[in-house]
Design a protein around this motif. Structure first.
Motif, PDB file in Angstrom:
ATOM      1  N   UNK A  31     -51.481  27.081  -7.893  1.00 42.63           N
ATOM      2  CA  UNK A  31     -49.943  27.064  -7.368  1.00 42.63           C
ATOM      3  C   UNK A  31     -49.356  28.323  -7.813  1.00 42.63           C
ATOM      4  N   UNK A  32     -48.609  29.023  -6.987  1.00 48.13           N
ATOM      5  CA  UNK A  32     -48.268  30.370  -7.398  1.00 48.13           C
ATOM      6  C   UNK A  32     -46.870  30.179  -8.254  1.00 48.13           C
ATOM      7  N   UNK A  33     -46.471  31.234  -9.140  1.00 50.04           N
ATOM      8  CA  UNK A  33     -45.397  31.124  -9.567  1.00 50.04           C
ATOM      9  C   UNK A  33     -44.072  31.232  -8.994  1.00 50.04           C
ATOM     10  N   UNK A  34     -44.480  31.819  -7.845  1.00 51.95           N
ATOM     11  CA  UNK A  34     -43.180  31.853  -6.738  1.00 51.95           C
ATOM     12  C   UNK A  34     -42.985  30.311  -6.261  1.00 51.95           C
ATOM     13  N   UNK A  35     -44.018  29.704  -5.717  1.00 46.04           N
ATOM     14  CA  UNK A  35     -44.050  28.412  -5.143  1.00 46.04           C
ATOM     15  C   UNK A  35     -43.198  27.622  -6.236  1.00 46.04           C
ATOM     16  N   UNK A  36     -43.631  27.633  -7.480  1.00 45.84           N
ATOM     17  CA  UNK A  36     -42.722  26.744  -8.599  1.00 45.84           C
ATOM     18  C   UNK A  36     -41.512  27.179  -8.591  1.00 45.84           C
ATOM     19  N   UNK A  37     -41.278  28.635  -8.633  1.00 48.16           N
ATOM     20  CA  UNK A  37     -39.865  28.994  -8.610  1.00 48.16           C
ATOM     21  C   UNK A  37     -39.074  28.445  -7.498  1.00 48.16           C
ATOM     22  N   UNK A  38     -39.637  28.322  -6.412  1.00 47.05           N
ATOM     23  CA  UNK A  38     -38.882  27.983  -5.026  1.00 47.05           C
ATOM     24  C   UNK A  38     -38.305  26.522  -5.247  1.00 47.05           C
ATOM     25  N   UNK A 413     -46.044  20.809 -20.838  1.00 44.91           N
ATOM     26  CA  UNK A 413     -45.819  22.241 -20.021  1.00 44.91           C
ATOM     27  C   UNK A 413     -44.437  22.005 -19.129  1.00 44.91           C
ATOM     28  N   UNK A 414     -43.771  22.921 -18.989  1.00 43.61           N
ATOM     29  CA  UNK A 414     -42.416  22.966 -18.379  1.00 43.61           C
ATOM     30  C   UNK A 414     -42.237  24.535 -17.700  1.00 43.61           C
ATOM     31  N   UNK A 415     -41.828  24.541 -16.521  1.00 46.36           N
ATOM     32  CA  UNK A 415     -41.605  25.716 -15.698  1.00 46.36           C
ATOM     33  C   UNK A 415     -40.151  26.152 -16.217  1.00 46.36           C
ATOM     34  N   UNK A 416     -40.056  27.400 -16.830  1.00 42.55           N
ATOM     35  CA  UNK A 416     -38.953  28.078 -17.307  1.00 42.55           C
ATOM     36  C   UNK A 416     -38.782  29.496 -16.760  1.00 42.55           C
ATOM     37  N   UNK A 417     -37.777  30.215 -17.034  1.00 42.00           N
ATOM     38  CA  UNK A 417     -37.911  31.436 -16.580  1.00 42.00           C
ATOM     39  C   UNK A 417     -38.879  32.558 -16.739  1.00 42.00           C
ATOM     40  N   UNK A 418     -39.554  32.173 -17.933  1.00 46.43           N
ATOM     41  CA  UNK A 418     -40.654  33.064 -18.406  1.00 46.43           C
ATOM     42  C   UNK A 418     -41.931  32.571 -17.752  1.00 46.43           C
ATOM     43  N   UNK A 419     -41.977  31.732 -17.005  1.00 49.09           N
ATOM     44  CA  UNK A 419     -43.107  30.910 -16.458  1.00 49.09           C
ATOM     45  C   UNK A 419     -43.300  29.502 -17.093  1.00 49.09           C
ATOM     46  N   UNK A 420     -44.672  29.052 -17.102  1.00 49.03           N
ATOM     47  CA  UNK A 420     -44.974  27.710 -17.861  1.00 49.03           C
ATOM     48  C   UNK A 420     -45.100  27.960 -19.237  1.00 49.03           C
ATOM     49  N   UNK A 421     -44.406  26.964 -20.188  1.00 50.45           N
ATOM     50  CA  UNK A 421     -44.138  27.001 -21.226  1.00 50.45           C
ATOM     51  C   UNK A 421     -44.086  25.612 -21.933  1.00 50.45           C
ATOM     52  N   UNK A 422     -44.510  25.322 -23.286  1.00 52.97           N
ATOM     53  CA  UNK A 422     -44.231  24.040 -23.646  1.00 52.97           C
ATOM     54  C   UNK A 422     -42.996  23.851 -24.141  1.00 52.97           C
ATOM     55  N   UNK A 423     -42.262  22.760 -23.993  1.00 53.58           N
ATOM     56  CA  UNK A 423     -40.683  22.109 -24.355  1.00 53.58           C
ATOM     57  C   UNK A 423     -40.846  20.857 -24.792  1.00 53.58           C
ATOM     58  N   UNK A 424     -40.104  20.593 -25.739  1.00 58.67           N
ATOM     59  CA  UNK A 424     -40.026  19.424 -26.567  1.00 58.67           C
ATOM     60  C   UNK A 424     -39.484  18.321 -25.310  1.00 58.67           C
ATOM     61  N   UNK A 425     -40.020  17.160 -25.643  1.00 56.23           N
ATOM     62  CA  UNK A 425     -39.659  15.835 -24.845  1.00 56.23           C
ATOM     63  C   UNK A 425     -39.439  14.617 -25.536  1.00 56.23           C
ATOM     64  N   UNK A 426     -38.685  13.936 -25.092  1.00 55.46           N
ATOM     65  CA  UNK A 426     -38.575  12.313 -25.535  1.00 55.46           C
ATOM     66  C   UNK A 426     -38.997  11.503 -24.178  1.00 55.46           C
ATOM     67  N   UNK A 427     -38.741  10.195 -24.538  1.00 55.54           N
ATOM     68  CA  UNK A 427     -39.029   8.911 -23.392  1.00 55.54           C
ATOM     69  C   UNK A 427     -37.990   7.849 -23.382  1.00 55.54           C
ATOM     70  N   UNK A 428     -37.638   7.417 -22.299  1.00 55.75           N
ATOM     71  CA  UNK A 428     -36.613   6.283 -22.434  1.00 55.75           C
ATOM     72  C   UNK A 428     -37.254   5.153 -21.415  1.00 55.75           C
TER      73      UNK A 428
END
Length: 474
Positions: A31-38, A413-428
């Motif tokens: 999947x292209x970064x452009x598609x993820x951004x869209x 992995x999370x899609x952010x402005x810089x691309x795909x990068x790790x971000x912290x998560x929790x779960x409920x």
């Protein structure tokens, strides 16, 4: 606890893809970064068209926004979920036993396990709920248990939410969005469904009626459209096919609750309330409340209407009672806790207070009754001035605070402005308790979108992800 952050997608020094994420990794590669951004624009438009907005308290009047949604799902293997399921069932059983006991004989206090003042002096204790005998002894019919992961097999409970836990509407809507925007990923992975949540919720609500009617009449009581979670109230009522009501839509006559309808009064058996305790009944609680129903508590005590969640549940989910949950499990169930608490220092204990004040820069400090990330200090990311100011608050009201170590929350992995990068998560996950206990696989994954941030609350800029539990044979 692990010092190194656990990456849920990649493991080891070489960053090999973990089994649950193989399908996601292949999808990202194709999947292209452009598609993820869209998808950002598509998701925002979908949420706005469907009225899925969030109004944070303290925001400008009428100011609402969508909670940021990340299209990369969080994935869990079946055996990981099975472990969590067992631990969640155990924990909620113990919390329900404690609540029935806290408003009953308080055997756990007489046994010396929990000081009685922890209950009676708790700001959330509701004296008029004392002696109430509820169907099945269930008080926490809907529980949202906040979990964090710090290792391959290390999950910890961060908080227990058994008053009016919110967020399940995003679990359901996030899944619908994912099915629309990434159908190819669904076809490649076998994901356990969540769509039956509202069906299970309605069955749970009907199962805790005081009466023996085959289909008790259930309504959802909302404070109104100015409430930050109003979308969820309307969404759940619509999905369950029940009436969404305000206090002015209900009245009490001869000890029974009725709903005003064009066809005349209609009896109400169960009220799923999203109104806080203090505002439920102006005759018994706050006399200035326009959100509740006069005489409602009397009807409850007479066994003519049940209120979900129960009155006074706040004694079980404040952050000081949290420290006793492992002892509750041992006392009521005669079992060892499956899910562990995070190490917690209490401000009302002199040794703990001394440690807290000396290590504020290393700890996460929270108000006992705080929520939504407010009234909280994250020591490692705070300035010296912020730490000093917060220390004065703790010194002034030490019993109002608890402190926990800064956990290395797992990342996804999370899609952010810089691309795909790790971000912290929790779960409920959301646990339903009636005649049986039901948990829809997964739950609400909240993600801290800012790099390095550990604060996942939507009111503090966090976002959400769809949580996928893979089928046993996937």
């Amino acid at each position: 606890m692990a010092a190194k952050t656990f990456d849920e997608m990649r493991s080891g020094a070489e960053g090999a893809i973990r089994d649950p994420y193989r399908g996601v990794a292949q999808w990202l590669d194709s999947t292209s970064p452009e598609r993820l951004a869209a998808t950002r624009h598509e998701v925002d438009q979908f949420y706005r068209r469907h009225g899925i907005t969030f109004g944070a308290y303290g925001a400008a009047e009428g100011s609402e926004t969508t909670i940021p949604f990340d299209i990369i799902p969080r994935v869990m293997a079946w055996d990981e979920w099975e472990y969590l399921h067992k631990g969640l069932v155990q924990r909620v059983k113990a919390l329900n036993a404690f609540l029935a006991d806290a408003y009953g004989e308080r055997k756990i206090c007489r046994a010396g396990v929990i000081p009685e003042k922890q209950i009676l002096m708790n700001a959330e204790f509701v004296a008029m709920a004392q002696g109430l005998k509820l169907p099945g002894d269930v008080h926490a019919h809907i529980a949202g248990i906040d979990l964090v992961r710090v290792g391959e097999k290390d999950f910890y409970v961060l908080e227990d939410n058994v008053r009016t836990p919110s967020g399940v509407s995003y679990v359901l809507e996030n899944r619908e969005v994912m099915m629309r925007l990434a159908p190819e990923l669904f076809s490649a992975m076998r994901v356990m469904p969540v769509a039956n949540y509202t069906e299970e919720l309605l069955a749970t609500l009907r199962s805790v009626s005081f009466g023996d009617s085959h289909e008790p009449n259930v309504v959802l009581l909302t404070p109104g459209h100015y409430n930050s979670a109003y979308f969820e109230h309307a969404f759940l009522a619509d999905e369950m096919g029940i009436e969404l009501v305000k206090g002015s839509d209900l009245f009490v006559d001869e000890g029974r609750v009725f709903m005003r309808t064009p066809r005349g009064p209609q009896r109400v058996d169960v009220i799923y309330r999203r109104v806080d305790d203090a505002f439920l009944d102006p005759l018994a609680m706050r006399p200035d409340s326009y959100l509740g129903v006069a005489g409602l508590i009397g009807a409850l005590r007479a066994g003519r209407v049940n209120i979900v969640n129960a009155l006074g549940n706040g004694v079980a989910d404040d952050k000081s009672t949290y420290t006793y949950v492992p002892q509750m499990i041992r006392f009521y169930l005669d079992e060892e806790p499956i899910l562990q608490n995070v190490q917690t220092h209490r401000g009302d204990r002199p040794d703990d207070l001394k440690y807290m004040l000396e290590h504020l820069s290393e700890l996460v400090v929270k108000e006992v009754h705080g929520s939504g990330g407010k009234g909280m200090l994250v020591g490692p990311t705070s300035s010296k001035q912020e730490i000093e100011e917060f220390s004065q608050l703790v010194k002034a009201r030490p019993d109002n605070y608890i402190a926990q170590p800064t956990l290395a929350l797992s990342t996804c992995p999370t899609f952010v402005a810089q691309g795909v990068a790790p971000r912290h998560v929790d779960l409920r996950p959301f646990v339903l308790s009636g005649k049986k206990i039901t948990i829809v696989p997964g739950g609400l994954t909240r993600v801290a979108l800012k790099e390095g941030s550990l604060v996942v609350n939507s009111s503090q800029g966090g976002g959400t992800k769809d949580t996928w539990v893979l089928a046993p044979d996937a």
